[in-house]
Design an enzyme around this catalytic site. Structure first.
Site: not given
Ligand code: XMP
Ligand code: MG
Length: 179
Positions: A44, A99-100, A103, A131, A152-153, A159, A165
């Site tokens: 990501g 990181e992207d 969450d 988020k 969900f973004v 992705d 992506r």
């Molecule tokens: P955590 O929950 O471990 O999440 O902080 C990390 C990974 O979850 C994916 N993620 C998303 N991917 N849209 C996405 O495309 C979203 O809104 C989203 N929220 C979580 C993402 O891969 C991230 O690295």
């Molecule tokens: Mg990811």
């Protein structure tokens, strides 16, 4: 077209580019003379990281890790494992983990725990999106591009089932696509 799958565009290509440029300028100041190791979390982070490092004006090195989490985004089991490790040693290095999105925080919490065992001189987190509403672990990023609502973004590396992506903007995916 992919744009039809978006409920809304949260940040345009221009807004994303301007924000990443500003983050790069901040990082240029903060890492002056330190030769940081910038570590991207695959997959990501790759687009954000490519733009980010090109806006950093001080010397740096690059490496990558990958993490796998089991379960889907909606029903996460909470188990995260490091699947691809760094090529380089980080003892005594200034590490910037990129990181992207931050969450629930499970992915970055796991990676931070693993990397801290190796005694880097410093370890900071840089994410394009934060988020905070979904957080289940105690973790905050040091550098955040945008704080986003609990939707969900996709785009800029993010992705849904490996798709979207390449979108140059951050879009909110229509719930009908993932439900
Ligand atoms: P955590 O929950 O471990 O999440 O902080 C990390 C990974 O979850 C994916 N993620 C998303 N991917 N849209 C996405 O495309 C979203 O809104 C989203 N929220 C979580 C993402 O891969 C991230 O690295
Ligand atoms: Mg990811």
């Amino acid at each position: 077209m992919m744009e039809e799958d978006m409920k809304a565009i949260l940040y345009t290509k221009e807004e994303v580019a301007a924000r990443i440029q500003a983050m790069g300028e901040q990082l240029t100041r903060d890492y002056q003379g330190e030769l940081p190791l910038v570590v991207g979390v695959l997959r990501g982070s790759f687009i954000f990281m490519a733009d980010l490092v090109r806006s950093i004006q001080t010397p740096l090195e690059l490496d990558f890790v990958a993490a796998s989490s089991y379960g889907s985004w909606a029903v996460s089991t909470g188990t995260v494992e490091m699947r691809l490790d760094l090529e380089k040693e980080i003892i005594g290095r200034h590490v910037l983990l990129v990181e992207d999105i931050l969450d629930t925080g499970r992915t970055l919490s796991k990676l931070v725990t693993e990397l801290k065992k190796r005694h880097p001189a410093s370890l900071k987190l840089c994410v394009l999106l934060d988020k905070p509403e979904r957080r289940v672990t105690e973790i905050e990023a040091d550098y955040v591009g945008f704080t986003v609502p609990d939707e969900f973004v996709v785009g800029c590396g993010l992705d849904f089932n490996q798709k979207y992506r390449q979108l140059p903007y951050i879009g909110i995916l229509k719930p009908s696509i993932y439900q």
